[in-house]
Design a protein around this motif. Structure first.
Motif, PDB file in Angstrom:
ATOM      1  N   LEU A   1      -1.922 -19.614  50.650  1.00  0.00           N
ATOM      2  CA  LEU A   1      -0.870 -20.658  51.190  1.00  0.00           C
ATOM      3  C   LEU A   1      -0.656 -21.907  50.565  1.00  0.00           C
ATOM      4  O   LEU A   1      -2.119 -22.562  49.874  1.00  0.00           O
ATOM      5  CB  LEU A   1      -1.580 -21.307  53.095  1.00  0.00           C
ATOM      6  N   VAL A   2       0.203 -21.978  49.329  1.00  0.00           N
ATOM      7  CA  VAL A   2       0.418 -23.291  48.508  1.00  0.00           C
ATOM      8  C   VAL A   2       0.800 -23.724  49.435  1.00  0.00           C
ATOM      9  O   VAL A   2       1.976 -24.297  50.361  1.00  0.00           O
ATOM     10  CB  VAL A   2       1.187 -22.798  46.744  1.00  0.00           C
ATOM     11  N   ALA A   3       1.160 -24.959  49.035  1.00  0.00           N
ATOM     12  CA  ALA A   3       1.324 -26.420  49.508  1.00  0.00           C
ATOM     13  C   ALA A   3       1.680 -27.788  48.519  1.00  0.00           C
ATOM     14  O   ALA A   3       1.006 -27.614  47.957  1.00  0.00           O
ATOM     15  CB  ALA A   3       0.767 -26.667  51.436  1.00  0.00           C
ATOM     16  N   ARG A   4       2.827 -28.450  49.025  1.00  0.00           N
ATOM     17  CA  ARG A   4       3.092 -29.668  48.202  1.00  0.00           C
ATOM     18  C   ARG A   4       2.287 -31.071  48.221  1.00  0.00           C
ATOM     19  O   ARG A   4       2.037 -31.274  47.540  1.00  0.00           O
ATOM     20  CB  ARG A   4       4.520 -30.204  48.208  1.00  0.00           C
ATOM     21  N   LYS A   5       2.102 -30.898  49.206  1.00  0.00           N
ATOM     22  CA  LYS A   5       1.460 -32.653  49.575  1.00  0.00           C
ATOM     23  C   LYS A   5      -0.269 -32.176  50.310  1.00  0.00           C
ATOM     24  O   LYS A   5      -0.880 -32.734  50.170  1.00  0.00           O
ATOM     25  CB  LYS A   5       2.184 -33.605  50.328  1.00  0.00           C
ATOM     26  N   ALA A   6      -0.170 -31.706  51.257  1.00  0.00           N
ATOM     27  CA  ALA A   6      -1.160 -31.101  52.647  1.00  0.00           C
ATOM     28  C   ALA A   6      -2.398 -30.784  51.246  1.00  0.00           C
ATOM     29  O   ALA A   6      -2.238 -30.436  50.303  1.00  0.00           O
ATOM     30  CB  ALA A   6      -0.605 -30.802  53.171  1.00  0.00           C
TER      31      ALA A   6
END
Length: 341
Positions: A122-127
């Motif tokens: 799971l990859v997120a931009r800002k979290a």
């Protein structure tokens, strides 16, 4: 395309009926099929090596080998229902769905392509954490192992599915949506995962979830009718997969070059992605932790049953089958026939 209902599957069956005419035209004189139709995915495991090295074509010279690329296990389930493939790759979550109502697909699991590790994440931009994804838009291919893992990660972080906006996208569409800024996070596999990780933050991997009891794997499925009609071909297929795993262990350079050609990656990157998976030989898969033997089905059945219990709690399947359903679905006899009793 995802299977939305049995009616949709029936419609697809009619549309693809012509695709199976040659395969159903009867065996060759040696009992092998005239055609073997394989559903593969772009995952850096032994299946790509078998395809790249044309081992099946060499081992079954009188059989037409047809390789068709699929984007997810949900699509493979649809194709199996339609009768358009004989052997395919699907993750443990879609296989669990396939063996459960309402699908109840007549197929078996003869091989574990890989136990999923850091190649799905799971990859997120800002979290900075999964909990911080509340209110965000997250993409995953529905009815896939990453969809299952995403739901497990949300539950682990104390979030409900309704706390986020889930978007059903195939890997290549996830990459495009990420580039446009249309999504805040995604749970996906390599090679798209590697692209997202260049400017995103990895929040959790499937390896970490496996340590918490949410193991996932890429499994082979074979139509029960095909397995019973062409046991020799299935044995040959299994032996080529075993050969590929051994090539990874004995000649990593050759294995990486083969996978790299199939994924359009340089061998070093292909090697890195191969190392994110756990690949098992046929002898190892006969062990109690995996497929097991005809006398003693392995713990893969328990994993699928646990996955069904989770999916049942998430209302993703109609009901949770008994453990025996998954035990009977393990093609342990085929494995024993291929690698000794």
């Amino acid at each position: 395309m995802k299977i939305k209902s049995l009616a949709a599957a029936a419609a697809l069956l009619l549309g693809l009926a012509a695709c199976s005419s040659e395969a159903d035209s009867g065996p060759n004189s040696d009992g092998t099929p005239r055609e073997l139709r394989i559903a593969y995915q772009l995952i850096p495991n032994g299946d790509l090596i078998v395809k790249d090295r044309k081992w099946l074509e060499e081992a079954l010279p009188d059989t037409k080998i047809t390789w068709s690329k699929f984007n997810s296990g949900g699509d493979v389930n649809t194709a199996v229902i339609a009768g358009s493939v004989d052997i395919g790759l699907a993750g443990s979550s879609p296989v669990t769905r396939g063996l459960s109502a309402p699908l109840n697909i007549a197929y078996q699991v003869p091989w574990i392509f890989d136990v999923i590790g850091e190649n799905e994440a799971l990859v997120a931009r800002k979290a900075g954490s999964v909990a911080e994804l509340k209110g965000k838009k997250i993409a995953a291919p529905f009815a896939s192992t990453t969809h299952y893992s995403l739901l497990a990660a949300l539950e682990e972080a104390g979030l409900k599915e309704s706390d986020v906006t889930l978007v059903d996208l195939e890997p290549q569409d996830i990459q495009a949506a990420w580039t446009r800024g249309d999504i805040d996070a995604a749970y996906v596999w390599t090679p798209v995962l590697g692209e997202l990780q260049k400017d995103g933050r990895t929040l959790v991997t499937s390896k970490e979830l496996a340590a918490k009891g949410k193991l996932t794997a890429d499994l082979a499925v074979v139509r029960t009718e095909f397995a019973e009609k062409y046991p020799k071909a299935l044995t040959t297929w299994l032996q080529q997969q075993d050969k590929a795993v051994k090539l990874v262990r004995e000649d990593k350079t050759a294995a990486s070059e083969a996978v790299g050609r199939q994924l359009n990656l340089d061998p070093a990157e292909a090697a890195r992605q191969i190392d994110q998976l756990v690949l098992l030989t046929g002898e190892e898969q006969k062990g109690a932790e995996y497929l097991g033997t005809p006398e003693s089905p392995g713990k893969l059945a328990d994993t699928l049953h646990s996955t069904a219990a989770f999916l049942g709690g998430q209302k993703k399947i109609d009901s949770v089958p008994e453990l025996t359903v998954f035990q009977k679905a393990l093609a342990t006899k085929a494995l024993s026939d291929a690698f000794g009793g």
